[in-house]
Design a protein around this motif. Structure first.
Motif, PDB file in Angstrom:
ATOM      1  N   THR A   1      45.873  47.439  34.085  1.00 27.34           N
ATOM      2  CA  THR A   1      44.573  48.120  34.077  1.00 27.34           C
ATOM      3  C   THR A   1      43.480  47.072  34.269  1.00 27.34           C
ATOM      4  O   THR A   1      43.441  46.073  33.548  1.00 27.34           O
ATOM      5  CB  THR A   1      44.322  48.863  32.749  1.00 27.34           C
ATOM      6  N   THR A   2      42.629  47.317  35.232  1.00 31.57           N
ATOM      7  CA  THR A   2      41.457  46.468  35.400  1.00 31.57           C
ATOM      8  C   THR A   2      40.231  47.354  35.503  1.00 31.57           C
ATOM      9  O   THR A   2      40.331  48.582  35.429  1.00 31.57           O
ATOM     10  CB  THR A   2      41.594  45.553  36.639  1.00 31.57           C
TER      11      THR A   2
ATOM     12  N   LEU B   1      38.522  44.081  45.842  1.00 33.95           N
ATOM     13  CA  LEU B   1      39.652  43.261  45.416  1.00 33.95           C
ATOM     14  C   LEU B   1      40.266  43.779  44.123  1.00 33.95           C
ATOM     15  O   LEU B   1      41.496  43.879  43.991  1.00 33.95           O
ATOM     16  CB  LEU B   1      39.188  41.813  45.249  1.00 33.95           C
ATOM     17  N   SER B   2      39.430  44.138  43.157  1.00 31.72           N
ATOM     18  CA  SER B   2      39.986  44.651  41.903  1.00 31.72           C
ATOM     19  C   SER B   2      40.643  46.015  42.118  1.00 31.72           C
ATOM     20  O   SER B   2      41.670  46.330  41.495  1.00 31.72           O
ATOM     21  CB  SER B   2      38.888  44.732  40.834  1.00 31.72           C
ATOM     22  N   TRP B   3      40.062  46.834  43.009  1.00 27.82           N
ATOM     23  CA  TRP B   3      40.672  48.129  43.335  1.00 27.82           C
ATOM     24  C   TRP B   3      42.043  47.926  43.979  1.00 27.82           C
ATOM     25  O   TRP B   3      43.014  48.635  43.643  1.00 27.82           O
ATOM     26  CB  TRP B   3      39.747  48.888  44.271  1.00 27.82           C
ATOM     27  N   LEU B   4      42.145  46.960  44.887  1.00 31.10           N
ATOM     28  CA  LEU B   4      43.431  46.671  45.520  1.00 31.10           C
ATOM     29  C   LEU B   4      44.467  46.236  44.485  1.00 31.10           C
ATOM     30  O   LEU B   4      45.635  46.649  44.541  1.00 31.10           O
ATOM     31  CB  LEU B   4      43.267  45.582  46.575  1.00 31.10           C
ATOM     32  N   GLU B   5      44.057  45.377  43.556  1.00 28.89           N
ATOM     33  CA  GLU B   5      44.986  44.931  42.510  1.00 28.89           C
ATOM     34  C   GLU B   5      45.568  46.120  41.762  1.00 28.89           C
ATOM     35  O   GLU B   5      46.780  46.211  41.540  1.00 28.89           O
ATOM     36  CB  GLU B   5      44.257  44.003  41.526  1.00 28.89           C
ATOM     37  N   ALA B   6      44.681  47.048  41.373  1.00 25.32           N
ATOM     38  CA  ALA B   6      45.148  48.204  40.609  1.00 25.32           C
ATOM     39  C   ALA B   6      46.059  49.093  41.436  1.00 25.32           C
ATOM     40  O   ALA B   6      47.121  49.543  40.966  1.00 25.32           O
ATOM     41  CB  ALA B   6      43.948  48.996  40.088  1.00 25.32           C
ATOM     42  N   ARG B   7      45.691  49.366  42.678  1.00 28.16           N
ATOM     43  CA  ARG B   7      46.480  50.276  43.497  1.00 28.16           C
ATOM     44  C   ARG B   7      47.829  49.668  43.872  1.00 28.16           C
ATOM     45  O   ARG B   7      48.852  50.362  43.883  1.00 28.16           O
ATOM     46  CB  ARG B   7      45.691  50.650  44.757  1.00 28.16           C
TER      47      ARG B   7
ATOM     48  N   GLY C   1      50.256  49.803  40.957  1.00 28.72           N
ATOM     49  CA  GLY C   1      50.494  51.106  40.345  1.00 28.72           C
ATOM     50  C   GLY C   1      49.754  51.276  39.042  1.00 28.72           C
ATOM     51  O   GLY C   1      50.210  52.018  38.157  1.00 28.72           O
ATOM     52  N   GLY C   2      48.605  50.590  38.925  1.00 33.48           N
ATOM     53  CA  GLY C   2      47.855  50.623  37.678  1.00 33.48           C
ATOM     54  C   GLY C   2      46.606  51.470  37.756  1.00 33.48           C
ATOM     55  O   GLY C   2      46.487  52.369  38.594  1.00 33.48           O
TER      56      GLY C   2
END
Length: 318
Positions: free
Chosen positions: A23-24, A44-50, A53-54
Protein backbone atom coordinates in the motif's frame (compact mmCIF):
# COMPACT_ATOMS: atom_id res chain seq x y z
CA UNK A 1 4.92 5.12 26.84
CA UNK A 2 1.32 4.22 27.60
CA UNK A 3 -1.28 5.22 25.02
CA UNK A 4 -5.07 5.26 25.33
CA UNK A 5 -6.49 1.84 24.56
CA UNK A 6 -8.43 3.05 21.53
CA UNK A 7 -5.28 4.63 20.07
CA UNK A 8 -3.32 1.43 20.70
CA UNK A 9 -6.03 -0.48 18.83
CA UNK A 10 -5.90 1.93 15.89
CA UNK A 11 -2.13 1.70 15.60
CA UNK A 12 -2.26 -2.10 15.80
CA UNK A 13 -4.91 -2.16 13.08
CA UNK A 14 -2.75 0.03 10.83
CA UNK A 15 0.25 -2.25 11.28
CA UNK A 16 -1.91 -5.27 10.43
CA UNK A 17 -3.06 -3.53 7.25
CA UNK A 18 0.57 -2.86 6.34
CA UNK A 19 1.32 -6.55 6.63
CA UNK A 20 -1.54 -7.58 4.33
CA UNK A 21 -0.02 -6.28 1.11
CA UNK A 22 1.59 -3.39 -0.69
CA UNK A 23 0.00 0.00 0.00
CA UNK A 24 1.32 3.40 -0.93
CA UNK A 25 -0.22 6.86 -1.11
CA UNK A 26 -0.15 10.15 -2.96
CA UNK A 27 -0.57 13.12 -0.62
CA UNK A 28 -0.73 16.52 -2.33
CA UNK A 29 -1.53 19.76 -0.54
CA UNK A 30 -4.36 21.86 -2.06
CA UNK A 31 -2.18 24.95 -2.39
CA UNK A 32 -2.27 25.06 -6.19
CA UNK A 33 -2.21 22.84 -9.29
CA UNK A 34 -0.04 19.76 -9.54
CA UNK A 35 3.21 20.55 -11.36
CA UNK A 36 5.24 18.23 -13.56
CA UNK A 37 7.24 16.81 -10.68
CA UNK A 38 4.06 16.06 -8.72
CA UNK A 39 2.51 14.40 -11.76
CA UNK A 40 5.53 12.19 -12.29
CA UNK A 41 5.63 11.12 -8.66
CA UNK A 42 1.90 10.37 -8.78
CA UNK A 43 2.37 8.20 -11.86
CA UNK A 44 5.33 6.37 -10.37
CA UNK A 45 3.62 5.59 -7.07
CA UNK A 46 0.46 4.54 -8.95
CA UNK A 47 2.54 2.18 -11.10
CA UNK A 48 4.14 0.66 -7.99
CA UNK A 49 0.73 -0.10 -6.52
CA UNK A 50 -0.79 -1.48 -9.70
CA UNK A 51 2.18 -3.68 -10.62
CA UNK A 52 2.35 -5.12 -7.11
CA UNK A 53 -1.38 -5.79 -6.91
CA UNK A 54 -1.58 -3.32 -4.06
CA UNK A 55 -3.47 -0.19 -3.14
CA UNK A 56 -2.92 3.43 -4.15
CA UNK A 57 -4.49 5.74 -1.59
CA UNK A 58 -5.14 9.45 -2.00
CA UNK A 59 -4.71 11.81 0.94
CA UNK A 60 -5.21 15.57 0.85
CA UNK A 61 -2.81 17.28 3.25
CA UNK A 62 -4.99 20.30 3.98
CA UNK A 63 -4.25 21.15 7.61
CA UNK A 64 -2.65 24.51 6.89
CA UNK A 65 -5.86 26.37 6.07
CA UNK A 66 -4.40 29.78 5.12
CA UNK A 67 -2.24 28.18 2.42
CA UNK A 68 -5.09 26.21 0.84
CA UNK A 69 -6.49 27.69 -2.36
CA UNK A 70 -10.18 27.51 -3.34
CA UNK A 71 -10.72 24.97 -6.08
CA UNK A 72 -7.25 23.44 -5.76
CA UNK A 73 -8.46 20.09 -4.45
CA UNK A 74 -11.06 19.72 -7.20
CA UNK A 75 -8.38 20.55 -9.78
CA UNK A 76 -6.04 17.89 -8.32
CA UNK A 77 -8.74 15.21 -8.45
CA UNK A 78 -9.70 16.18 -11.99
CA UNK A 79 -6.06 16.04 -13.14
CA UNK A 80 -5.59 12.55 -11.70
CA UNK A 81 -8.83 11.32 -13.27
CA UNK A 82 -7.91 12.86 -16.65
CA UNK A 83 -4.60 10.98 -16.58
CA UNK A 84 -6.34 7.72 -15.65
CA UNK A 85 -4.72 7.49 -12.21
CA UNK A 86 -7.51 5.92 -10.19
CA UNK A 87 -7.22 5.65 -6.42
CA UNK A 88 -8.54 3.04 -4.01
CA UNK A 89 -11.11 3.88 -1.36
CA UNK A 90 -12.33 7.31 -0.32
CA UNK A 91 -10.14 10.39 -0.37
CA UNK A 92 -8.64 11.01 3.09
CA UNK A 93 -8.55 14.60 4.37
CA UNK A 94 -6.17 15.51 7.16
CA UNK A 95 -8.49 18.35 8.15
CA UNK A 96 -11.08 15.73 9.15
CA UNK A 97 -8.58 13.99 11.45
CA UNK A 98 -7.73 16.85 13.81
CA UNK A 99 -9.34 15.06 16.75
CA UNK A 100 -7.12 12.06 16.16
CA UNK A 101 -3.97 14.18 16.06
CA UNK A 102 -5.09 15.98 19.23
CA UNK A 103 -5.45 12.62 21.00
CA UNK A 104 -1.88 11.69 20.07
CA UNK A 105 -0.57 15.09 21.18
CA UNK A 106 -2.38 14.77 24.50
CA UNK A 107 -0.90 11.31 25.09
CA UNK A 108 2.61 12.51 24.25
CA UNK A 109 2.25 15.50 26.54
CA UNK A 110 0.97 13.42 29.45
CA UNK A 111 3.90 11.04 28.98
CA UNK A 112 6.37 13.92 29.24
CA UNK A 113 7.55 13.56 25.66
CA UNK A 114 6.64 17.14 24.71
CA UNK A 115 7.74 20.48 26.05
CA UNK A 116 6.59 24.04 25.35
CA UNK A 117 8.85 26.23 23.23
CA UNK A 118 8.59 30.02 23.02
CA UNK A 119 11.46 30.66 20.62
CA UNK A 120 10.54 33.17 17.94
CA UNK A 121 11.34 32.78 14.27
CA UNK A 122 13.73 35.69 14.58
CA UNK A 123 15.65 33.92 17.34
CA UNK A 124 15.82 30.69 15.38
CA UNK A 125 16.97 32.57 12.28
CA UNK A 126 20.19 33.32 14.15
CA UNK A 127 21.00 29.59 14.03
CA UNK A 128 19.78 29.06 10.47
CA UNK A 129 21.71 26.90 8.04
CA UNK A 130 22.85 27.97 4.55
CA UNK A 131 20.18 28.54 1.87
CA UNK A 132 17.60 29.46 4.51
CA UNK A 133 17.07 25.97 5.95
CA UNK A 134 16.73 25.94 9.72
CA UNK A 135 19.51 24.24 11.63
CA UNK A 136 18.77 21.64 14.28
CA UNK A 137 16.91 23.24 17.17
CA UNK A 138 19.49 24.07 19.87
CA UNK A 139 17.21 23.20 22.76
CA UNK A 140 16.82 26.64 24.33
CA UNK A 141 13.51 25.71 25.99
CA UNK A 142 14.20 22.03 26.63
CA UNK A 143 15.08 22.26 30.33
CA UNK A 144 12.93 25.21 31.33
CA UNK A 145 10.00 24.76 33.70
CA UNK A 146 7.09 23.78 31.44
CA UNK A 147 4.37 26.42 31.29
CA UNK A 148 1.75 25.68 28.64
CA UNK A 149 -0.34 28.83 28.99
CA UNK A 150 -0.08 32.08 27.11
CA UNK A 151 2.69 34.57 27.81
CA UNK A 152 2.47 38.09 26.40
CA UNK A 153 -0.62 36.92 24.53
CA UNK A 154 1.22 34.10 22.77
CA UNK A 155 0.95 30.35 23.26
CA UNK A 156 4.01 28.11 22.90
CA UNK A 157 4.71 25.60 20.18
CA UNK A 158 5.03 21.98 21.31
CA UNK A 159 8.28 20.12 20.63
CA UNK A 160 9.05 16.41 20.76
CA UNK A 161 11.82 15.55 23.22
CA UNK A 162 14.06 13.23 21.19
CA UNK A 163 16.05 10.48 22.82
CA UNK A 164 19.73 9.96 21.91
CA UNK A 165 20.37 7.55 19.05
CA UNK A 166 20.15 7.08 15.31
CA UNK A 167 16.76 7.00 13.59
CA UNK A 168 16.75 4.32 10.88
CA UNK A 169 14.41 3.24 8.09
CA UNK A 170 14.49 1.03 5.01
CA UNK A 171 15.35 3.07 1.93
CA UNK A 172 14.73 1.46 -1.44
CA UNK A 173 17.21 2.20 -4.20
CA UNK A 174 20.03 2.95 -1.80
CA UNK A 175 21.55 2.19 1.61
CA UNK A 176 19.45 2.04 4.74
CA UNK A 177 18.35 5.55 5.67
CA UNK A 178 19.43 7.03 8.94
CA UNK A 179 19.75 10.31 10.79
CA UNK A 180 21.18 10.96 14.22
CA UNK A 181 18.26 12.15 16.34
CA UNK A 182 19.83 14.93 18.43
CA UNK A 183 22.48 15.99 15.89
CA UNK A 184 20.59 15.85 12.57
CA UNK A 185 16.89 16.04 13.49
CA UNK A 186 16.52 17.75 16.84
CA UNK A 187 13.41 18.36 18.90
CA UNK A 188 10.90 18.98 16.12
CA UNK A 189 7.70 21.00 16.48
CA UNK A 190 4.57 18.82 16.55
CA UNK A 191 2.06 21.59 17.29
CA UNK A 192 2.63 25.13 16.14
CA UNK A 193 2.12 28.17 18.36
CA UNK A 194 -1.01 29.04 16.35
CA UNK A 195 -2.52 25.66 17.26
CA UNK A 196 -2.04 24.02 13.86
CA UNK A 197 -0.83 20.41 13.97
CA UNK A 198 2.61 20.21 12.39
CA UNK A 199 3.32 18.34 9.16
CA UNK A 200 5.61 15.77 10.76
CA UNK A 201 3.05 14.59 13.32
CA UNK A 202 0.11 14.37 10.93
CA UNK A 203 2.16 12.61 8.27
CA UNK A 204 3.63 10.07 10.68
CA UNK A 205 0.23 9.23 12.20
CA UNK A 206 -1.41 8.87 8.80
CA UNK A 207 1.31 6.59 7.41
CA UNK A 208 0.76 4.31 10.40
CA UNK A 209 -3.05 4.29 10.54
CA UNK A 210 -3.53 4.03 6.77
CA UNK A 211 -1.37 0.90 6.67
CA UNK A 212 1.20 2.43 4.30
CA UNK A 213 3.89 -0.14 3.53
CA UNK A 214 6.04 2.14 1.37
CA UNK A 215 6.13 5.91 0.91
CA UNK A 216 7.01 6.96 -2.64
CA UNK A 217 7.92 10.66 -2.81
CA UNK A 218 10.53 13.10 -4.13
CA UNK A 219 14.01 12.95 -2.66
CA UNK A 220 13.71 16.61 -1.65
CA UNK A 221 11.63 15.21 1.25
CA UNK A 222 14.37 12.84 2.42
CA UNK A 223 15.46 15.26 5.20
CA UNK A 224 11.93 15.12 6.65
CA UNK A 225 12.05 11.38 7.16
CA UNK A 226 13.99 11.33 10.42
CA UNK A 227 11.46 13.58 12.15
CA UNK A 228 8.55 11.40 11.02
CA UNK A 229 10.35 8.19 12.00
CA UNK A 230 11.02 9.78 15.42
CA UNK A 231 7.28 10.28 15.96
CA UNK A 232 6.59 6.67 14.98
CA UNK A 233 9.35 5.37 17.26
CA UNK A 234 7.97 7.39 20.16
CA UNK A 235 4.63 5.65 19.61
CA UNK A 236 6.39 2.27 19.57
CA UNK A 237 5.81 1.62 15.86
CA UNK A 238 8.25 0.70 13.08
CA UNK A 239 8.29 2.99 10.05
CA UNK A 240 7.23 1.95 6.54
CA UNK A 241 9.81 1.60 3.80
CA UNK A 242 10.66 4.69 1.76
CA UNK A 243 11.42 5.23 -1.91
CA UNK A 244 12.69 8.76 -2.43
CA UNK A 245 12.47 9.44 -6.15
CA UNK A 246 15.28 11.49 -7.75
CA UNK A 247 14.08 14.89 -8.91
CA UNK A 248 13.36 15.46 -12.58
CA UNK A 249 16.49 16.72 -14.37
CA UNK A 250 17.13 17.96 -17.87
CA UNK A 251 19.44 16.45 -20.52
CA UNK A 252 22.46 18.10 -18.86
CA UNK A 253 21.65 16.52 -15.51
CA UNK A 254 20.49 19.79 -14.01
CA UNK A 255 17.33 20.16 -11.94
CA UNK A 256 14.42 21.55 -13.94
CA UNK A 257 14.03 25.29 -13.66
CA UNK A 258 11.23 26.60 -11.49
CA UNK A 259 9.26 27.58 -14.60
CA UNK A 260 9.64 24.15 -16.23
CA UNK A 261 9.01 22.25 -13.03
CA UNK A 262 5.96 24.29 -12.11
CA UNK A 263 4.13 23.71 -15.39
CA UNK A 264 1.07 21.60 -14.75
CA UNK A 265 -1.51 19.93 -16.93
CA UNK A 266 -3.03 23.24 -17.99
CA UNK A 267 0.23 24.27 -19.65
CA UNK A 268 0.77 20.86 -21.24
CA UNK A 269 -2.80 20.75 -22.54
CA UNK A 270 -2.49 24.27 -23.95
CA UNK A 271 0.32 22.88 -26.12
CA UNK A 272 -2.08 20.32 -27.54
CA UNK A 273 -1.03 17.34 -25.42
CA UNK A 274 -3.75 14.82 -24.57
CA UNK A 275 -3.61 12.30 -21.71
CA UNK A 276 -1.68 9.59 -23.66
CA UNK A 277 0.91 12.18 -24.69
CA UNK A 278 1.34 13.39 -21.12
CA UNK A 279 1.65 9.85 -19.77
CA UNK A 280 4.25 9.17 -22.46
CA UNK A 281 6.17 12.32 -21.53
CA UNK A 282 6.20 11.46 -17.82
CA UNK A 283 7.20 7.85 -18.47
CA UNK A 284 9.91 8.86 -20.95
CA UNK A 285 11.47 11.13 -18.33
CA UNK A 286 11.94 7.97 -16.25
CA UNK A 287 13.31 6.04 -19.25
CA UNK A 288 10.38 3.64 -19.06
CA UNK A 289 9.35 4.27 -22.70
CA UNK A 290 11.00 5.97 -25.70
CA UNK A 291 10.51 9.75 -26.08
CA UNK A 292 7.38 10.62 -28.02
CA UNK A 293 5.43 7.57 -26.80
CA UNK A 294 1.65 7.81 -26.51
CA UNK A 295 -0.17 5.42 -24.20
CA UNK A 296 -2.66 5.34 -21.37
CA UNK A 297 -1.67 4.76 -17.77
CA UNK A 298 -3.19 1.26 -17.95
CA UNK A 299 -1.29 0.46 -21.15
CA UNK A 300 1.92 1.64 -19.51
CA UNK A 301 1.32 -0.56 -16.48
CA UNK A 302 0.59 -3.60 -18.65
CA UNK A 303 3.89 -3.14 -20.51
CA UNK A 304 6.13 -2.95 -17.44
CA UNK A 305 7.43 -5.19 -14.69
CA UNK A 306 7.97 -4.22 -11.05
CA UNK A 307 11.71 -4.61 -11.66
CA UNK A 308 11.63 -2.02 -14.46
CA UNK A 309 9.86 0.52 -12.27
CA UNK A 310 12.27 -0.14 -9.42
CA UNK A 311 15.29 0.31 -11.71
CA UNK A 312 14.08 3.70 -12.95
CA UNK A 313 14.26 5.01 -9.38
CA UNK A 314 17.98 4.32 -9.05
CA UNK A 315 19.55 7.60 -7.84
CA UNK A 316 22.41 7.05 -10.29
CA UNK A 317 20.10 6.96 -13.31
CA UNK A 318 17.65 9.83 -13.05
Amino acid sequence: MRLPLHLQAQLASGLRLRGQGYTTRFAPSPTGPLHRGNLRTALLSWLEARLRGGQWLLRIDDLDGPRNRPGAEAAILNDLRWLGLDWDGPVVHQSARRGLYATVLSALRQAGRLYPCRCSRRLLADVSAPHGALAVYPGYCRDRAPFWGAQAGRLPSWRLRLEPGVLRWQERGGPCGGQDGPAAVGDVVLRRADGVVAYHLATAIDELLMGISEVVRGDDLWPSTGAQVAVMATLGCPPPAYAHVPLWRDSRGERLSKREGAEGLAGLRSRGMDAPAVIGCLAASLELVPPGSRLSARELASSLSPEAVKACQDPQRT
